[in-house]
Scaffold this motif. Structure first.
Motif, PDB file in Angstrom:
ATOM      1  N   GLN A  84       0.811  -1.239   0.000  1.00 25.38           N
ATOM      2  CA  GLN A  84       0.000   0.000   0.000  1.00 25.38           C
ATOM      3  C   GLN A  84       0.833   1.273   0.000  1.00 25.38           C
ATOM      4  OE1 GLN A  84      -2.745  -0.539  -0.887  1.00 25.38           O
ATOM      5  NE2 GLN A  84      -4.104  -1.642   0.489  1.00 25.38           N
ATOM      6  N   GLU A  89      -1.271   5.352  -5.612  1.00 25.05           N
ATOM      7  CA  GLU A  89      -2.360   5.996  -4.858  1.00 25.05           C
ATOM      8  C   GLU A  89      -1.857   6.606  -3.565  1.00 25.05           C
ATOM      9  OE1 GLU A  89      -2.491   3.122  -6.355  1.00 25.05           O
ATOM     10  OE2 GLU A  89      -4.285   3.127  -7.629  1.00 25.05           O
ATOM     11  N   ALA A  90      -0.766   6.028  -3.005  1.00 26.08           N
ATOM     12  CA  ALA A  90      -0.217   6.557  -1.746  1.00 26.08           C
ATOM     13  C   ALA A  90       0.283   7.990  -1.931  1.00 26.08           C
ATOM     14  CB  ALA A  90       0.906   5.658  -1.238  1.00 26.08           C
ATOM     15  N   LEU A  93      -2.800  10.163  -1.433  1.00 33.48           N
ATOM     16  CA  LEU A  93      -3.189  10.182  -0.021  1.00 33.48           C
ATOM     17  C   LEU A  93      -2.175  10.978   0.795  1.00 33.48           C
ATOM     18  CD1 LEU A  93      -4.324   6.450   0.236  1.00 33.48           C
ATOM     19  CD2 LEU A  93      -5.773   8.461  -0.027  1.00 33.48           C
ATOM     20  N   ARG A  96      -2.719  14.699   0.180  1.00 33.22           N
ATOM     21  CA  ARG A  96      -3.913  15.182   0.885  1.00 33.22           C
ATOM     22  C   ARG A  96      -3.604  15.413   2.355  1.00 33.22           C
ATOM     23  NH1 ARG A  96      -8.218  10.913  -1.920  1.00 33.22           N
ATOM     24  NH2 ARG A  96      -8.281  11.964  -3.938  1.00 33.22           N
ATOM     25  N   LYS A  97      -2.889  14.450   2.949  1.00 31.93           N
ATOM     26  CA  LYS A  97      -2.586  14.542   4.376  1.00 31.93           C
ATOM     27  C   LYS A  97      -1.563  15.651   4.636  1.00 31.93           C
ATOM     28  CE  LYS A  97      -3.667  12.550   8.302  1.00 31.93           C
ATOM     29  NZ  LYS A  97      -5.073  12.520   8.751  1.00 31.93           N
ATOM     30  N   THR A 137      -9.379  13.754   4.725  1.00 34.84           N
ATOM     31  CA  THR A 137      -8.134  13.357   5.415  1.00 34.84           C
ATOM     32  C   THR A 137      -8.385  12.465   6.638  1.00 34.84           C
ATOM     33  OG1 THR A 137      -8.160  15.473   6.579  1.00 34.84           O
ATOM     34  CG2 THR A 137      -6.748  15.324   4.653  1.00 34.84           C
ATOM     35  N   TYR A 141      -9.666   5.691   5.551  1.00 38.35           N
ATOM     36  CA  TYR A 141      -8.533   5.971   4.670  1.00 38.35           C
ATOM     37  C   TYR A 141      -7.238   6.161   5.459  1.00 38.35           C
ATOM     38  CZ  TYR A 141     -10.741   6.513   0.097  1.00 38.35           C
ATOM     39  OH  TYR A 141     -11.348   6.280  -1.104  1.00 38.35           O
ATOM     40  N   PHE A 142      -7.359   6.747   6.651  1.00 39.94           N
ATOM     41  CA  PHE A 142      -6.154   7.062   7.426  1.00 39.94           C
ATOM     42  C   PHE A 142      -6.150   6.444   8.824  1.00 39.94           C
ATOM     43  CE2 PHE A 142      -6.493  10.363   4.205  1.00 39.94           C
ATOM     44  CZ  PHE A 142      -5.194  10.411   3.712  1.00 39.94           C
ATOM     45  N   ASN A 239     -15.250  10.385   4.159  1.00 39.44           N
ATOM     46  CA  ASN A 239     -14.291  10.126   3.098  1.00 39.44           C
ATOM     47  C   ASN A 239     -14.683   8.928   2.208  1.00 39.44           C
ATOM     48  OD1 ASN A 239     -11.961  10.137   1.580  1.00 39.44           O
ATOM     49  ND2 ASN A 239     -10.556  10.192   3.313  1.00 39.44           N
ATOM     50  N   ASP A 243     -16.223   8.969  -1.661  1.00 40.68           N
ATOM     51  CA  ASP A 243     -15.496   8.357  -2.770  1.00 40.68           C
ATOM     52  C   ASP A 243     -16.478   7.605  -3.667  1.00 40.68           C
ATOM     53  OD1 ASP A 243     -13.315   7.386  -4.315  1.00 40.68           O
ATOM     54  OD2 ASP A 243     -13.460   5.479  -3.240  1.00 40.68           O
ATOM     55  N   SER A 263      -9.620  20.144  -3.847  1.00 37.24           N
ATOM     56  CA  SER A 263      -9.324  19.659  -2.499  1.00 37.24           C
ATOM     57  C   SER A 263      -8.671  20.813  -1.747  1.00 37.24           C
ATOM     58  CB  SER A 263      -8.377  18.460  -2.545  1.00 37.24           C
ATOM     59  OG  SER A 263      -8.964  17.438  -3.313  1.00 37.24           O
TER      60      SER A 263
END
Ligand code: IPM
Ligand code: MN
Length: 365
Positions: A84, A89-90, A93, A96-97, A137, A141-142, A239, A243, A263
């Motif tokens: 992951q 995709e990381a 993410l 975003r974070k 965030t 997802y997190f 989140n 999606d 975003s």
């Protein structure tokens, strides 16, 4: 005005749609006397291939040092089996974070020329105009802990009060300028986290008495969006639910290739099409650039308060579609099948035209 834009074209069709959108951006900036400085960086699979990780410090610092970020898409079959934290995709993410982009805005509006390209009946979607406020965030997802071993896999759905308060405020603030109706979507009949979400949203609502707030379970919301999308003004949601619901909402516009997004956090902003990297058509000049061009319109409006430029870009898209220009994803018999470049050229030509018309006072926004 001098503006610094970081470009993250990414993977698959990302570079094609970003370069098309950048050309539109340049034309619009010139008309409105804005100087743009671009800084292009790698993010996603392309960054993994070069540096062994999807998001580097260099890319992050370019984003910190810019007025806005424009991203194409990340991902592809090639990187599917990576862990992951190394998957393309990381990068998304991580961005975003790191940039604190907790408010994701995804508008679902119908272009009248595309009424017949949706799989839904024209009379069902005609006049639809709602916007999804997706928290970006938090949630599963997190949430920690997360992981899997041989016998089980797990994630944690978690929201703090502060996280729910700030996204709820974003949605209520925008709803005040629209139809003043917010539907908060959750799964409070099953999930504790959602029950908490609902409670906090109602607390925040006390500061916005003019807004009509209702709650809807996510399964029902998925059904209502295709049954009667006109009922919605602002959808506020977690989140994961956001999606899923935004992909459903994309079909109202006829194609995932049409949906833009913004975003936003308190300091930074990233704009990107909702669609993915579509590796199957990458490099063939077939991709629909309109979602990315429309994301640029959102950038002008939300980051630079250049509302007129934003409206003219939208008007140019509208006009291009009315003239019958269609990329493959929105093609229907009797329309004019065009490439990414031809679509972009037509949007630029129409942008110049609507700009001149409004300068002459013929065109009213
Ligand atoms: C989106 C995408 C992303 C998400 C993926 C690529 C991480 O599907 O922006 O909707 O799940 O948020
Ligand atoms: Mn998605």
């Amino acid at each position: 005005m001098n503006l610094k834009i970081t470009l993250l074209p990414g993977d698959g069709i990302g570079p094609e749609v970003v370069s098309a959108a950048v050309e539109v951006m340049k034309v619009a900036a010139e008309k409105f006397n804005v100087t743009l400085k671009f800084n292009e960086q790698l993010a996603g699979g392309c960054s993994y291939d070069k540096f062994g990780k999807p998001l580097t410090e260099e890319t992050l610092s370019a984003c910190y040092d810019s007025d806005a970020v424009l991203l194409g898409a990340v991902g592809g079959y090639k990187w599917e089996n990576l862990p992951q934290n190394l998957k393309p995709e990381a990068a998304l993410l991580g961005l975003r974070k790191a940039l604190g982009l907790y408010t994701n805005i995804r508008p679902a509006k119908v272009y009248s020329a595309l009424l017949s390209s949706s799989t839904l009946k024209p009379e069902v979607i005609e006049g639809t105009d709602f916007v999804i406020f997706r928290e970006l965030t938090g949630d599963v997802y997190f949430g920690e802990p997360r992981g899997f071993d041989e016998n089980k896999g797990w994630n944690t759905m978690i929201y703090t009060k502060e996280e729910v308060v700030r996204i709820a405020r974003s949605a209520f603030e925008v709803a005040m300028k629209r139809g003043k109706r917010v539907v908060s979507v959750d799964k409070a009949n099953v999930l504790d986290c959602s029950q908490f979400w609902r409670k906090v949203v109602h607390e925040v609502h006390k500061d916005y008495p003019e807004i009509e707030l209702s709650d809807m379970y996510v399964d029902n919301a998925a059904m209502q969006i295709v049954r009667n999308p006109k009922q919605f003004d602002v959808i506020l949601t977690q989140n994961l639910f956001g999606d899923i619901l935004s992909d459903i909402a994309a079909m109202i516009t006829g194609s995932l290739g049409m949906l833009p997004s913004a975003s936003l956090g308190t300091k930074y902003a990233l704009y990107e099409p909702v669609h993915g990297s579509a590796p199957d058509i990458a490099g063939q000049g077939k991709a629909n650039p309109l979602a990315t061009i429309s994301s640029v319109a959102m950038m002008f409006a939300y980051s630079f308060q250049m509302y007129k430029a934003a409206e003219l870009i939208e008007a140019a898209i509208d006009k291009t579609l009315s003239m019958g220009y269609r990329t493959a994803d929105i093609y229907s018999p009797g329309t004019n099948l065009v490439s990414t470049k031809q679509m972009k050229d037509a949007v630029i030509e129409n942008f110049n035209q609507v700009y001149d018309e409004q300068a002459l006072g013929v065109f009213t926004l």
